[in-house]
Structures are given as structure tokens and as C-alpha cells.
Scaffold this motif. Structure first.
Motif, PDB file in Angstrom:
ATOM      1  N   LYS A 198      44.217  72.665  48.647  1.00  0.00           N
ATOM      2  CA  LYS A 198      42.604  72.726  48.388  1.00  0.00           C
ATOM      3  C   LYS A 198      41.952  71.300  48.583  1.00  0.00           C
ATOM      4  N   GLU A 199      42.918  70.436  48.564  1.00  0.00           N
ATOM      5  CA  GLU A 199      42.459  69.090  48.500  1.00  0.00           C
ATOM      6  C   GLU A 199      42.054  68.627  50.236  1.00  0.00           C
ATOM      7  N   TRP A 226      40.524  70.505  52.276  1.00  0.00           N
ATOM      8  CA  TRP A 226      39.353  71.084  52.496  1.00  0.00           C
ATOM      9  C   TRP A 226      38.346  70.276  52.366  1.00  0.00           C
TER      10      TRP A 226
END
Length: 208
Positions: A38-39, A41
Motif C-alpha cells: 500500500k505504501e 501507492w
């Protein structure tokens, strides 16, 4: 403290190779994998560099394109930059699929550019070879060099500024003019040890 973990850097390098391979075979851009951390993104600047294996630094470059500003999520920016570096760098013909077996892929994740303030003659003292990359802007002209470039060519800070001016299509001493804007940034760099092989974080001599 690093923003990009080693495993994320490895993910991005492998993604860059996959993006190029897929584009050369099928002519289309791949989608970010479902397992993307997720980082990654978060919007960040990134450059993808393609180097010929076993070539001297002055002959190794085969393509380098990216986004200095954080305009895309990092995972998407990496895919786009990888494809552009392979087929859209105006300095080189498009990469052939057969070349990939002899090509090292490098991904540089950039911090947002910071304007260097103060008198132009003080600019060399406000940058550090081995740590900073540079962007020079004047009017419609703009040029960027990554932090690893002056290390590879053995430049000092003044020569680094001059070469960035030249990259922008400007006179090499234009960094001494008040109307010229100079920005600096840092980068976390990850590269393959061999084509398609293990990925390592690349440290720069003299970096800090």
C-alpha cells in the motif's frame, strides 16, 4: 531513515523489468499487481535507468526516463517510466527484446525537488556530490541529472551544475544567473546485480 524498504525496492525493480518485457511482447502497459504494498501507492517521483552490463559508465546507458515530480502513485510511475526508458528515450533507438538479457535495470525513487535559495555563486556549496541530484530551469528549458551521474563521471559540484545546465540545453555557466532556478533532490536507488538477478540498494560514494 529510509522511506523505501529494501523489499519494496526489489518489488519496483522487478516490476520495471516485467513492464518492459510485457510492452515489448504485447505493446501494452501492465496494471499494478494486486500484491503491491500500500505504501507504493503514494505519489512519488521516480526514474528508471537501463544500463548495458559490463560496459564502462560512459558507454553503459541505454535509456533513462522518469518523473521528477510526484504526479503518479509510485507503482504506476515506475511502470510508465520503465516503458518510456525502453522505447521513448530520444537519445537511443527502442530497446529490442533480445537486449534485455544483457541489461541492468535501476530504479531511483526521488524526494520532492527543493529550490536552492540565495546568491547563485553560493549554489555549489549548497549541494553535495554523492547525495544530491539536480534540476536546472530557465524559461522553457529544463534539465535533470540523477545523484549517481556525477559519481560515475568524477565531477565536482561546479561541474555537476554546468553539466545539468548543458542537459537543459543551456550554456554551462547559466547556473550563475539569477534568472536560472536550481533545485536539488535525493534518491533511493535500487539495481539488479545482474540482468534479472538479485536486487540491491545502491549506495553512492561520498553520499550522506
Amino acid at each position: 531513515m529510509y522511506r523505501i524498504r529494501d523489499e519494496w525496492g526489489e518489488f519496483l525493480v522487478r516490476l520495471a523489468r516485467k513492464a518492459i518485457e510485457n510492452y515489448l511482447r504485447e505493446g501494452r502497459e501492465i496494471k499494478p499487481p494486486e500484491e503491491t504494498p500500500k505504501e507504493l501507492w503514494e505519489k512519488m517521483g521516480v526514474f528508471v535507468t537501463l544500463n548495458r552490463r559490463n560496459a564502462p559508465p560512459q558507454m553503459a546507458l541505454r535509456g533513462c526516463i522518469g518523473f521528477p515530480m510526484p504526479v503518479y502513485p509510485l507503482v504506476k510511475a515506475t511502470i510508465k517510466a520503465a516503458i518510456y526508458a525502453a522505447v521513448d528515450d530520444p537519445r537511443f533507438p527502442p530497446v529490442r527484446e533480445s537486449e534485455l538479457d544483457d541489461m541492468i535495470i535501476e530504479v531511483s525513487v526521488l524526494t520532492p525537488p527543493e529550490l536552492i535559495e540565495g546568491p547563485p555563486e553560493e549554489r555549489p556549496g549548497k549541494i553535495k556530490v554523492g547525495r544530491d541530484g539536480l534540476i536546472v530551469e530557465k524559461g522553457i528549458y529544463s534539465g535533470l541529472l540523477l545523484p549517481q551521474v556525477p559519481i560515475e563521471w568524477g565531477w565536482d559540484e561546479e561541474e555537476f551544475l554546468a553539466q545539468t545546465c548543458w542537459k537543459a540545453g543551456l550554456p554551462p555557466d547559466c547556473w550563475l544567473e539569477k534568472s536560472t532556478k536550481v533545485y536539488k533532490f535525493t534518491a533511493e536507488i535500487f539495481e539488479e546485480e545482474k540482468p534479472g538477478g538479485p536486487v540491491r540498494r545502491k549506495g553512492l560514494v561520498g553520499g550522506g
